[in-house]
Structure formats: C-alpha cells, structure tokens
Design an enzyme around this catalytic site. Structure first.
Site, PDB file in Angstrom:
ATOM      1  N   GLY A   1       2.344 -16.188  -2.343  1.00  0.00           N
ATOM      2  CA  GLY A   1       1.880 -17.124  -1.316  1.00  0.00           C
ATOM      3  C   GLY A   1       2.953 -17.751  -0.453  1.00  0.00           C
ATOM      4  O   GLY A   1       2.758 -18.837   0.090  1.00  0.00           O
TER       5      GLY A   1
ATOM      6  N   ASN B   1       3.878 -16.725   2.469  1.00  0.00           N
ATOM      7  CA  ASN B   1       3.339 -16.785   3.842  1.00  0.00           C
ATOM      8  C   ASN B   1       2.341 -17.929   3.981  1.00  0.00           C
ATOM      9  O   ASN B   1       2.314 -18.618   5.006  1.00  0.00           O
ATOM     10  CB  ASN B   1       2.690 -15.459   4.227  1.00  0.00           C
TER      11      ASN B   1
ATOM     12  N   ARG C   1     -16.957  -3.386  -7.625  1.00  0.00           N
ATOM     13  CA  ARG C   1     -16.321  -3.825  -6.387  1.00  0.00           C
ATOM     14  C   ARG C   1     -17.363  -4.431  -5.436  1.00  0.00           C
ATOM     15  O   ARG C   1     -17.113  -5.415  -4.750  1.00  0.00           O
ATOM     16  CB  ARG C   1     -15.650  -2.604  -5.732  1.00  0.00           C
TER      17      ARG C   1
ATOM     18  N   ARG D   1      -6.157  -6.707  -1.411  1.00  0.00           N
ATOM     19  CA  ARG D   1      -7.289  -5.786  -1.502  1.00  0.00           C
ATOM     20  C   ARG D   1      -7.784  -5.437  -0.103  1.00  0.00           C
ATOM     21  O   ARG D   1      -7.567  -6.189   0.837  1.00  0.00           O
ATOM     22  CB  ARG D   1      -8.443  -6.413  -2.279  1.00  0.00           C
TER      23      ARG D   1
ATOM     24  N   LEU E   1     -10.547  -5.260   2.542  1.00  0.00           N
ATOM     25  CA  LEU E   1     -11.821  -5.962   2.777  1.00  0.00           C
ATOM     26  C   LEU E   1     -12.908  -4.931   3.089  1.00  0.00           C
ATOM     27  O   LEU E   1     -12.695  -4.022   3.893  1.00  0.00           O
ATOM     28  CB  LEU E   1     -11.703  -6.915   3.961  1.00  0.00           C
TER      29      LEU E   1
ATOM     30  N   HIS F   1       1.448  -7.646   7.894  1.00  0.00           N
ATOM     31  CA  HIS F   1       1.869  -6.425   7.208  1.00  0.00           C
ATOM     32  C   HIS F   1       3.390  -6.273   7.341  1.00  0.00           C
ATOM     33  O   HIS F   1       3.922  -6.427   8.441  1.00  0.00           O
ATOM     34  CB  HIS F   1       1.153  -5.216   7.834  1.00  0.00           C
TER      35      HIS F   1
ATOM     36  N   ASP G   1      -9.683  -4.648  11.386  1.00  0.00           N
ATOM     37  CA  ASP G   1     -10.907  -3.908  11.679  1.00  0.00           C
ATOM     38  C   ASP G   1     -11.256  -3.045  10.475  1.00  0.00           C
ATOM     39  O   ASP G   1     -10.707  -3.263   9.386  1.00  0.00           O
ATOM     40  CB  ASP G   1     -10.799  -3.136  13.002  1.00  0.00           C
ATOM     41  N   GLU G   2     -12.108  -2.065  10.670  1.00  0.00           N
ATOM     42  CA  GLU G   2     -12.625  -1.369   9.487  1.00  0.00           C
ATOM     43  C   GLU G   2     -11.650  -0.355   8.888  1.00  0.00           C
ATOM     44  O   GLU G   2     -11.877   0.137   7.793  1.00  0.00           O
ATOM     45  CB  GLU G   2     -13.964  -0.708   9.837  1.00  0.00           C
TER      46      GLU G   2
HETATM   47  C1  GRF Z   1       4.145 -10.018   2.303  1.00  0.00           C
HETATM   48  O1  GRF Z   1       5.249  -9.158   2.458  1.00  0.00           O
HETATM   49  C2  GRF Z   1       2.996  -9.569   3.169  1.00  0.00           C
HETATM   50  O2  GRF Z   1       3.394  -9.010   4.378  1.00  0.00           O
HETATM   51  C3  GRF Z   1       2.368  -8.510   2.308  1.00  0.00           C
HETATM   52  O3  GRF Z   1       2.452  -9.011   0.998  1.00  0.00           O
HETATM   53  C4  GRF Z   1       3.555  -9.915   0.913  1.00  0.00           C
HETATM   54  C5  GRF Z   1       2.992 -11.223   0.438  1.00  0.00           C
HETATM   55  O4  GRF Z   1       3.991 -12.172   0.189  1.00  0.00           O
HETATM   56  N1  GRF Z   1       1.034  -8.211   2.770  1.00  0.00           N
HETATM   57  P1  GRF Z   1       3.600 -13.680  -0.054  1.00  0.00           P
HETATM   58  O5  GRF Z   1       2.517 -13.689  -1.132  1.00  0.00           O
HETATM   59  O6  GRF Z   1       3.117 -14.265   1.227  1.00  0.00           O
HETATM   60  O7  GRF Z   1       4.856 -14.350  -0.539  1.00  0.00           O
END
Ligand code: GRF
Length: 202
Positions: free
Chosen positions: A14, A16, A67, A93, A95, A111, A143-144
């Site tokens: 977490g 981010n 799922r 995961r 979506l 990403h 998106d999908e």
């Molecule tokens: C990040 O590198 C993000 O881009 C990727 O997973 C990682 C998550 O890191 N999708 P955090 O949980 O935010 O520390």
C-alpha cells in the site's frame, strides 16, 4: 468545485495508497478518500487506512468458494461506497467484466512499466529480461482487457547497468508515488476526457 469521493483498492503493502493519502492531506487532490477495499486480510494497506481514519472493507478472496462469488461481493461493496473514482493501487487481481462495465471511465490503475509493454505480473522483471534501456510507470483507465485501457500519464525511468528487479522496482516506485496522485488530481479537477484510446488533459 465540489470535492470528489474516491476509494482505493489495494492488496498489499500500500505504498501507493499512502502517497494518495498524503497528497489528499496536503490539499493537492480535491477529494476525500472514503474507503479502502482489499481482497487480502493481511494487507499492510489496512494499517495505513486505520492510521488515516479511512474505513477498510476486507473482502477476503480465499473465503469465497468461487471467483464469481468473490466478484459479486466486490461489486456490491463498490456500489455501496458511492464514489466518483476507484483507484487500483497494487490491487493484484483482474477485475471482472461486470465490475469494469459498471464503472466505465471511473476506475484507474497504476502499472509499473511503460504500457503497452510488459503487462501483467512482474513487469519490472519482464523489462529487465527484455533488456530495455527505459522503463517506467503508467496510470491508465481500466477497461475489459488487462493493463490495456486509455493511458492518463506515464513516467520514464532509465534502466541502469547492474539493476536487478528490486532496484528497478524501487526507482519506478518513486515515480509511481508522484504519477498516481497527479492522475487522481487531474480526474478530480475534471480535466480528463476519454477520447477513444486517448485521454485528453485540459
Ligand atoms: C506497484 O508497483 C504497482 O504499480 C503494482 O503493484 C505495486 C504495488 O505497490 N501494481 P504498493 O502496494 O502500492 O506499495
């Protein structure tokens, strides 16, 4: 302009999510984060939510027989929070279609690569294995298709001699922590318009 309501989906550390919390606290994003939703009861993101006074909803993936049933519970939790934007910040995961269709143009993801290169898991490892000289991060609408929606912001990171997966991931992460709050800010300021595959920034 009215503050937007946002919710974050995260599965792990977490960092981010923390960057988003801090940007909101500093007044950089005109939004209130009203919920953390996680699929993982052990996610450190839950601790971060507690510290920031943000309610955490845990939808433990492993407690569902299928799922589809997990997705159903997730969809209903997402409907209940009633937000303008969902932010996938390390949500690990894919979506399901029904969720993506329900919130079209209202879900963004970060990403750790320059899309469309290196989609899916271990993007930093994929970049190193390919031998690229530049990688980075991408914030895009969901998106999908996996890691495929319209791109909002990208940041470049030079790949250095001697980089391993951890070193590269760490340098990309510093950019993620700026790029994701920036993209959320633009959304909350109503400055993003999706025009086909292109996101126009006003
Ligand atoms: C990040 O590198 C993000 O881009 C990727 O997973 C990682 C998550 O890191 N999708 P955090 O949980 O935010 O520390």
């Amino acid at each position: 302009m009215m503050k937007k309501r946002i919710a974050v989906l995260a599965s792990g550390r977490g960092s981010n999510f923390q960057a988003v919390i801090e940007a909101i606290q500093k007044g950089k994003i005109p939004a209130t984060c009203v919920a953390l939703i996680t699929d993982n009861p052990d996610a450190y993101a839950i601790e971060r939510a507690k510290n920031a006074g943000i309610p955490a909803t845990i939808i433990d993936y492993s407690s569902f027989p299928s799922r589809e049933m997990y997705e159903c519970a997730l969809l209903s939790a997402m409907q209940q929070v009633n937000v303008d934007l969902f932010v996938l910040a390390g949500y690990m995961r894919i979506l399901g279609t029904s969720i993506v269709r329900s919130f079209s143009g209202k879900i963004m993801n970060i990403h750790p690569a320059l899309l469309p290169s290196f989609t899916g898991l271990h993007a930093q490892r994929q970049a190193l294995n390919y031998g690229v000289k530049v990688s980075g991060c991408t914030v895009h609408f969901v998106d999908e298709s996996l890691d495929c929606g319209p791109i909002i912001l990208q940041r470049c990171v030079t790949v250095l001699d001697g980089d391993d997966e951890d070193l590269l991931a760490e340098r990309i992460l510093e950019h993620e922590h700026e790029c994701l709050p920036d993209a959320i800010r633009l959304f909350c300021e109503e400055r993003l318009v999706i025009d086909g595959r292109t996101v126009r920034i006003f």
